[in-house]
Design an enzyme around this catalytic site. Structure first.
Site, PDB file in Angstrom:
ATOM      1  N   GLU A  66       0.838  -1.297  -0.132  1.00  0.00           N
ATOM      2  CA  GLU A  66      -0.012   0.179   0.007  1.00  0.00           C
ATOM      3  C   GLU A  66       0.778   1.206  -0.094  1.00  0.00           C
ATOM      4  O   GLU A  66       0.550   2.278  -0.673  1.00  0.00           O
ATOM      5  CB  GLU A  66      -0.995   0.118   1.261  1.00  0.00           C
ATOM      6  N   HIS A 123      -5.891  -6.224 -10.671  1.00  0.00           N
ATOM      7  CA  HIS A 123      -5.132  -6.980  -9.780  1.00  0.00           C
ATOM      8  C   HIS A 123      -4.863  -8.379 -10.407  1.00  0.00           C
ATOM      9  O   HIS A 123      -4.035  -9.150  -9.872  1.00  0.00           O
ATOM     10  CB  HIS A 123      -6.163  -7.266  -8.569  1.00  0.00           C
TER      11      HIS A 123
END
Length: 549
Positions: A363, A451
């Protein structure tokens, strides 16, 4: 795992006339460089040199008197080579795909440039035919369409008029961020790009870059922490890493629209009486905070000591963490607007607290990407955005060298529970093991969720680091195939991390696709190890092994 990306940049104009004023503006905005013991050019010098190059090479860069620029990032190599990254405006409107990088020699002479788009911008008008309220309605409908079955609340949309140079011939467009909350009060968001003349949707992507995860508290066992003493107690704030700190969101969520927050979940700073934090059990709220702070520390150190980057933005300033966000929130995200990391506790069935080390590295790398290449979060560039976080987040895990969470090429393996149905979120040696990700490039890979399209780059990185075939590393079994039947020998993960980081920060732009990533990483390998070196040839072979030729 996700990221909310907010870009708010004031325009700076540049034209052949008036360059001195533009240079002065850029210099005033530049960070003051620290004193250097060597004779390398400073950031300010690099910006001065690049500003001169913009004048001399305005035509080849597609710059006209209608366009403005602003410096996004500056890199000065050890040998004095300079790389200045710019964003662009057209008649004061942001240009999507207008970013470019100017490369300069040690002496400050222009060498070359990389541009996200080579299309020259020339619009007959910047007055839209589709109204802002209409663009907002279209974006809200798009948000509802991808959240079928959810009764969304607090739904708002705010359009911004831009020039889209990323999707073919430049055109006037509305970039609209639609945001809301699901039935549990957790945030949902989508960015919709609409043709400002016809109202047709050009593109759309999630503004919260998601990949759900779960984990136990204290995944990395007992870890060292730098804290701040305050009176008779201690604060979970690290003065050695830009005053990064961790706070409790207390189960609350943000209420933000377009970068303007009417309320934010708190980040109530964790304190402790004896400087021994948490119990290793989820019942103790400080346990998740330990993992979050540790993840921040290891990510900071990885970028600092491996790549020479001082903090996420490269300015030495720390971010902060919020844990216990929302209700059963199966996510974690980086948010540029608060420069902070946020972690949910998971639903307890598929995921637990999302505070694992590779999640933190993933992240916060979104933050690094935002400050550098700003890879657009859709199509192939979106897959590369996610892969960048997987690749460098994995490097953070290897760098930490934790006995409780040893390095591997699995993504999110610590946070999944039996209800998830597989031992990790993603698998870098053979991405298709998750049932969705692509092992190899094809012309349709850009149509996948980011993803899953990220699998191509993840597979490349694994093959480049470890090679093909079956092997066991740190107790984990891998068996990585190649699309062309080739047998590869790896060059080691440390070199892979350095090549990818340089490609990201020096050569990639917002529109880089897989073909562009091949070129960027080859350029990076040439810079680091030389043209025709074993490393350079290995990069080429690994891309060919995933069908990027």
């Amino acid at each position: 795992m996700s990221r909310i990306r907010q870009h708010v940049r004031g325009p700076r104009r540049i034209a052949t006339a008036g360059i001195a004023a533009t240079t002065a503006t850029l210099l005033a905005a530049a960070l003051s460089p620290a004193a250097h013991a060597d004779t390398r050019p400073t950031r300010v010098t690099a910006i001065e040199n690049a500003a001169s190059a913009l004048v001399a090479h305005a035509t080849s860069l597609g710059l006209t008197s209608a366009e403005g620029t602003s410096v996004r990032d500056v890199i000065v190599d050890k040998d004095g080579t300079q790389h200045v990254r710019y964003d662009r405006t057209y008649r004061h409107l942001p240009v999507l795909g207008g970013d470019f990088i100017v490369h300069l020699t040690r002496s400050g002479a222009y060498h070359s440039a990389d541009r996200a788009s080579r299309s020259r911008i020339s619009l007959a008008t910047i007055v839209p035919e589709v109204s802002a309220p209409k663009a907002a309605d279209l974006a809200v409908n798009a948000l509802r369409a991808v959240n079928l079955g959810e009764r969304l609340k607090q739904v708002k949309a705010r359009p911004e008029l831009i020039v889209d140079a990323l999707h073919g011939t430049p055109r006037l467009a509305w970039r609209t961020n639609a945001v809301g909350q699901d039935s549990l009060g957790n945030p949902v968001a989508r960015t919709v790009l609409t043709d400002a003349r016809t109202g047709a949707q050009i593109d759309a992507w999630d503004s919260i870059e998601t990949a759900t995860g779960d984990g136990k508290s204290l995944y990395s066992g007992t870890v060292p922490l730098e804290t701040t003493q305050s009176g008779s107690s201690y604060q979970l704030k690290d003065p050695t890493r830009g005053n990064t700190y961790t706070g409790d969101a207390e189960g609350k969520t943000d209420l933000c629209f377009f970068g303007i927050c009417f309320s934010r979940a708190p980040a109530t700073l964790f304190t402790d009486a004896d400087n021994h934090w948490g119990t290793g059990a989820t019942a103790d709220r400080a346990s998740a905070a330990v993992d979050a702070q540790y993840g921040t520390n290891e990510t900071w150190d990885y970028y600092r000591y491996v790549h020479g980057r001082n903090g996420i933005a490269g300015d030495g300033k720390g971010s902060y963490n919020r844990v216990h966000y929302g209700s059963n929130y199966n996510n974690a995200f980086w948010d540029d607007s608060c420069f902070c990391m946020t972690y949910g506790d998971g639903d307890g069935t598929t995921f637990g607290p999302l505070v694992a080390l590779d999640v933190a590295g993933h992240e916060m790398t979104h933050g690094v990407t935002s400050k550098t290449a700003a890879l657009t979060y859709s199509g192939e560039s979106g897959g590369l955005n996610e892969a960048t976080s997987d690749i460098l987040g994995t490097m953070v895990e290897w760098y930490a060298n934790s006995a409780s969470d040893p390095g591997d090429y699995l993504i999110g393996e610590k946070i999944v529970k039996p209800g998830f149905g597989q031992p990790a979120l993603r698998f870098m040696d053979k991405p298709s093991k998750d049932g969705n990700s692509a092992d190899y490039w094809s012309s349709s890979v850009g149509n996948l969720d980011v993803h899953y399209s990220s699998g191509v780059a993840n597979h490349f990185a694994y093959l480049l680091a470890e090679g093909s075939g079956a092997k066991t590393i740190n107790g984990v079994s891998y068996n990585s195939p190649t699309s062309n039947g080739s047998t590869l020998t790896g060059i080691g993960r440390d070199k892979v991390g350095k090549i990818w980081y340089r490609a990201l920060t020096v050569y990639m732009t917002s529109s880089t696709n897989y073909a562009g990533a091949r070129t960027a990483t080859l350029n990076a390998a040439k810079d680091l190890y030389g043209a025709g070196s074993a490393e350079y040839n290995a990069v080429a072979a690994a891309w060919s092994a995933v069908n990027v030729n």
